[in-house]
Design a protein around this motif. Structure first.
Motif, PDB file in Angstrom:
ATOM      1  N   UNK A 246       0.802  -1.208   0.000  1.00 17.89           N
ATOM      2  CA  UNK A 246       0.000   0.000   0.000  1.00 17.89           C
ATOM      3  C   UNK A 246       0.845   1.273   0.000  1.00 17.89           C
ATOM      4  N   UNK A 247       0.691   2.063  -1.073  1.00 16.34           N
ATOM      5  CA  UNK A 247       1.293   3.387  -1.210  1.00 16.34           C
ATOM      6  C   UNK A 247       2.807   3.413  -1.074  1.00 16.34           C
ATOM      7  N   UNK A 248       3.475   2.254  -1.277  1.00 14.93           N
ATOM      8  CA  UNK A 248       4.919   2.282  -1.070  1.00 14.93           C
ATOM      9  C   UNK A 248       5.717   1.535  -2.127  1.00 14.93           C
ATOM     10  N   UNK A 249       5.265   0.351  -2.578  1.00 10.51           N
ATOM     11  CA  UNK A 249       6.121  -0.431  -3.467  1.00 10.51           C
ATOM     12  C   UNK A 249       5.323  -1.507  -4.179  1.00 10.51           C
ATOM     13  N   UNK A 250       5.912  -2.034  -5.256  1.00 10.29           N
ATOM     14  CA  UNK A 250       5.500  -3.304  -5.827  1.00 10.29           C
ATOM     15  C   UNK A 250       6.732  -4.193  -5.835  1.00 10.29           C
ATOM     16  N   UNK A 251       6.522  -5.504  -5.845  1.00  7.91           N
ATOM     17  CA  UNK A 251       7.662  -6.404  -5.851  1.00  7.91           C
ATOM     18  C   UNK A 251       7.257  -7.800  -6.252  1.00  7.91           C
ATOM     19  N   UNK A 252       8.237  -8.607  -6.632  1.00 14.14           N
ATOM     20  CA  UNK A 252       8.006  -9.991  -7.032  1.00 14.14           C
ATOM     21  C   UNK A 252       8.804 -10.925  -6.130  1.00 14.14           C
ATOM     22  N   UNK A 253       8.150 -12.046  -5.752  1.00 16.65           N
ATOM     23  CA  UNK A 253       8.720 -12.985  -4.791  1.00 16.65           C
ATOM     24  C   UNK A 253       8.614 -14.402  -5.344  1.00 16.65           C
ATOM     25  N   UNK A 254       9.635 -15.210  -5.119  1.00 12.64           N
ATOM     26  CA  UNK A 254       9.579 -16.641  -5.418  1.00 12.64           C
ATOM     27  C   UNK A 254       8.765 -17.299  -4.314  1.00 12.64           C
ATOM     28  N   UNK A 255       7.590 -17.834  -4.668  1.00 15.58           N
ATOM     29  CA  UNK A 255       6.676 -18.370  -3.675  1.00 15.58           C
ATOM     30  C   UNK A 255       7.058 -19.724  -3.119  1.00 15.58           C
TER      31      UNK A 255
END
Length: 376
Positions: A246-255
């Motif tokens: 929320x209102x700070x970042x996007x990111x991608x993670x290996x699940x």
């Protein structure tokens, strides 16, 4: 650290919800661009309409096969066949709802404003169980269990048939919480949830933590500015899941491994969609953005819809589709965000990100209209 009694803690949760919703609610209509006449570059036809009653909570539209599962604030829950717009079943629970709907196709789950987790088998109510805190996130139903993520950042698991609580994972929480739905999903044999700015992998059998990935960190000078909860609406490709804080970042993670691939600053409050090469999202000021999935670098930004309250996007062929606060669905080119078409619903805000089920695009409005469209 300030310690709250149970009553004060619940009050703080409610205050936090009010503050964060208020902070995100306003738009400067005087600065909105005149969109001019609509020039359709792709065809979109209305297929059917239905109604679920007014929706005043953060609805998540669940899809299973050709079905969508939706709910209204007054307690109506329905499974709608997107091929016809007709009900497979419909149930009236007689209570106001705060979250829903989760479903595996047979069992469905919602949460009442009295913090009751309610589970149905088709249209038949099976059981209700009290949760310990306000719950705004749709329950997740899988593997003969139902999982609930509450606003105090506790995760609970229940037996889907009996309603017996199997385990609860309790994490420390902040005084304020986000008035939006969060993340609960499965990746392989791991239950994945959003807890503050972290994506967390849990063992669904016992609730033990397997891994944590920090997508965003708290920052700012006050409690509202430091909120970094992960919001619902993720884009997944294989084991990789990309999320918004929320209102700070996007990111991608290996699940599977729980490792963070990348994180980039972004100022939005709605979920993402995308494919193997791109990610799409809307920022809080109405900008529509495309990022490279591989590293999070921006590909393009479209400012045509600035200062409109927008939903998250859904990818539909060569278009991305976004709803706004006056019930319009905007079809934009995935190549550069240029307009391809726009269609109206009932004039009230599109309540959650639209979904694509087969060849049918489904949107739900604040007034409770459920609309099925057939894009080109």
């Amino acid at each position: 650290m300030i310690l709250f009694s149970q009553k004060l803690r619940h009050l703080a949760l409610y205050i936090g919800i009010v503050l964060t919703v208020t902070a995100c609610a306003g738009t400067d209509k005087s600065k909105q661009l005149d969109l001019g006449p609509n020039t359709p570059l792709i065809g979109v036809r209305s297929a059917w309409t239905s109604s679920i009653g007014a929706v005043g909570f953060p609805l998540e539209i669940r899809t299973v096969g050709n079905l969508v599962f939706v709910a209204g604030s007054e307690g109506t829950v329905a499974a709608i066949d997107t091929r016809t717009g007709g009900d497979l079943w419909r149930a009236a629970l007689g209570v106001k709802l705060s979250a829903g709907v989760g479903s595996d196709g047979r069992y469905s789950a919602v949460v009442s404003r009295e913090n009751e987790l309610i589970v149905l088998d088709g249209a038949k109510e099976l059981w209700r169980q009290k949760l310990g805190a306000v719950t705004l996130t749709s329950p997740f139903v899988a593997g003969a269990r139902v999982f609930a993520l509450s606003a105090d950042r506790s995760v609970s698991a229940f037996d889907i048939v009996t309603g017996r609580r199997l385990w609860q994972q309790q994490r420390s929480g902040e005084a304020l919480v986000l008035g939006r739905s969060g993340i609960v999903m499965a990746i392989g044999d791991t239950l994945v949830t959003g807890l503050a700015g972290r994506l967390v992998g849990l063992n669904p059998v016992n609730g033990k933590i397997r891994w944590e990935a920090q997508v965003a960190n708290s920052r700012g000078t006050n409690e509202v500015e430091r909120l970094v909860d992960l919001v619902s609406g993720v884009t997944r490709q294989g084991d990789q899941v990309c999320v918004r804080a929320f209102q700070s970042a996007i990111g991608c993670v290996d699940g599977i491994k729980g490792s963070l691939a990348w994180s980039k600053t972004a100022s939005g409050s709605t979920g993402l969609d995308g494919d193997e090469s791109e990610i799409f999202g809307t920022e809080s000021d109405g900008r529509v953005v495309s990022w490279k999935r591989a590293d999070g670098e921006r590909l393009w930004v479209n400012e045509r819809l600035r200062f409109r309250t927008l939903t998250g996007p859904v990818l539909v062929g060569r278009s991305i589709v976004i709803g706004d606060e006056v019930g319009t669905l905007h079809f934009l080119s995935r190549k550069d965000g240029s307009p391809l078409n726009r269609v109206a619903t009932d004039g009230s805000p599109i309540q959650s990100s639209p979904v694509l089920v087969g060849q049918t695009l489904v949107a739900v409005t604040q007034r409770g209209g459920v609309f099925g469209f057939k894009p080109e």
